[in-house]
Design an enzyme around this catalytic site. Structure first.
Site, PDB file in Angstrom:
ATOM      1  N   HIS A  50      -6.571   0.982  -2.236  1.00 40.80           N
ATOM      2  CA  HIS A  50      -6.382  -0.185  -2.059  1.00 40.80           C
ATOM      3  C   HIS A  50      -4.913  -0.432  -2.245  1.00 40.80           C
ATOM      4  CE1 HIS A  50     -10.626  -1.789  -2.077  1.00 40.80           C
ATOM      5  NE2 HIS A  50     -10.809  -0.503  -2.693  1.00 40.80           N
ATOM      6  N   LYS A 105      -4.575  -5.220  -9.169  1.00 37.50           N
ATOM      7  CA  LYS A 105      -3.529  -4.943  -8.619  1.00 37.50           C
ATOM      8  C   LYS A 105      -2.232  -5.718  -9.597  1.00 37.50           C
ATOM      9  CE  LYS A 105      -4.930  -5.652  -3.799  1.00 37.50           C
ATOM     10  NZ  LYS A 105      -6.197  -5.289  -4.116  1.00 37.50           N
ATOM     11  N   TYR A 142       1.040  -1.264   0.092  1.00 36.90           N
ATOM     12  CA  TYR A 142       0.081   0.067  -0.055  1.00 36.90           C
ATOM     13  C   TYR A 142       0.858   1.328  -0.049  1.00 36.90           C
ATOM     14  CZ  TYR A 142      -3.828  -3.074   1.534  1.00 36.90           C
ATOM     15  OH  TYR A 142      -4.756  -4.154   1.485  1.00 36.90           O
TER      16      TYR A 142
END
Length: 345
Positions: A260, A303, A252
């Site tokens: 997120h 991601k 993060y």
């Protein structure tokens, strides 16, 4: 006719006069960025000693990295089975807000991330939307439970509800400590920010915690994963567990409370290279099927998959409980894995 204020021409004439006195060939406005940087540097140099003195006089604050960190009290609970250690937990009963606000360390044992059990119980400090993450989870579980009851009633089944236990306000206030991961506890102990004691009052140092966590983890890559954790923490990333996404860590920028995770990290030894590399195919730890599956899961949750290879400082492989003498001697190589989509070319 609107008359222009006389102050503006006077300011312009004053600036031109200053420029001629200093023998400057360019207008003063072109020197403003340099002057601003100079003032900022002087201000930082003057205020830095006062900041260090403030941190030294207020040990209740933790601003990492700092020269004089705070001492957070933690308790370690060791679970034994016939005198054999099978698991352990590091809990911070109080002062956990300091760790969460300055690094997003740990997790509430009754919450998804930040310990919010007591404010949810009292409803004293709701979020801006009026809901916590746990409220959304409970709502979704209720909807699934209602659908399940409808299906079970159609089949003639009866669901027996489980009654909730009464909890007083005093009990709710101390019900949820913060649980630190093994890597969080080692990192904070190495920075001398954490003081760990067991239920008997025995203090655990960084070395004793290392040997205890190695016995509980039973993984040959514990030292490598902690080296990767230390590496990303030293780079300023907030590192948290990536277990639910099939990886080792999540990175993060500021923490789960702000955004997120941007990256999903898988830590491997340098000898475990990607399939199709120059090494022998029998020695590869992963297959392309595993890599593509993990990449697909990572891309679905928005991601980026990072495979982090860690090289130990020596050619000889250390044993499981050997504590690394200097983590800066570990070498880290990172590879970003992305799915190829021909439609986006």
């Amino acid at each position: 006719m609107v008359r222009q204020p006389a102050i503006l021409p006077r300011v312009g004439q004053l600036l031109d006069h200053i420029r001629r006195l200093l023998h400057l060939t360019k207008p003063l406005s072109s020197y403003l960025p340099r002057i601003t940087r100079l003032i900022h540097s002087l201000w930082s140099a003057c205020t830095q000693p006062f900041k260090r003195l403030f941190y030294a006089l207020t040990p209740s604050n933790l601003f990492w990295p700092t020269l004089v960190p705070a001492k957070i009290q933690a308790t370690i609970h060791i679970i034994r089975s016939e005198q054999t250690i099978v698991d352990c937990f590091v809990w911070v009963p109080t002062e956990w807000a300091l760790l969460w606000q300055n690094g997003a360390f740990g997790k509430g044992i009754l919450s998804r991330s930040e310990p919010t059990w007591f404010p949810r119980f009292t409803r004293g400090h709701p979020t801006a939307s009026g809901k916590y993450l746990e409220d959304i989870t409970r709502q979704r579980r209720g909807e699934r439970q209602a659908a399940r009851e409808t299906n079970e009633s159609a089949l003639g089944l009866t669901l027996i509800p489980i009654p909730s236990l009464p909890v007083t306000l005093e009990e709710a206030e101390v019900m949820e400590p913060m649980q630190l991961s093994f890597h969080d506890a080692l990192f904070l102990c190495q920075l001398e920010c954490l003081q760990v004691r067991d239920t008997q009052g025995t203090e655990y140092t960084y070395e004793s915690l290392w040997h205890l966590f190695c016995r509980v983890d039973r993984s040959s890559e514990f030292a490598l994963k902690y080296a990767a954790y230390y590496y990303y923490r030293s780079k300023g990333w907030v590192v948290r567990s990536g277990l639910k996404f099939g990886s080792d860590f999540l990175l993060y920028a500021k923490g789960p409370a702000h955004s997120h995770a941007q990256y999903s990290v898988v830590v491997r030894h340098s000898s475990h290279e990607l399939p199709g590399s120059a090494s022998d195919e029998k020695t590869t730890s992963e297959s392309w099927q595993f890599v593509l599956s993990l990449s697909r899961v990572t891309s679905q949750v928005r991601k980026t998959l990072v495979i982090c290879y860690v090289d130990p400082p020596t050619s000889t492989e250390p044993s499981q409980e050997d504590m690394p003498s200097d983590l800066t001697q570990y070498q880290v190589r990172e590879f970003v894995v992305q799915r190829f989509n021909a439609n986006r070319m």
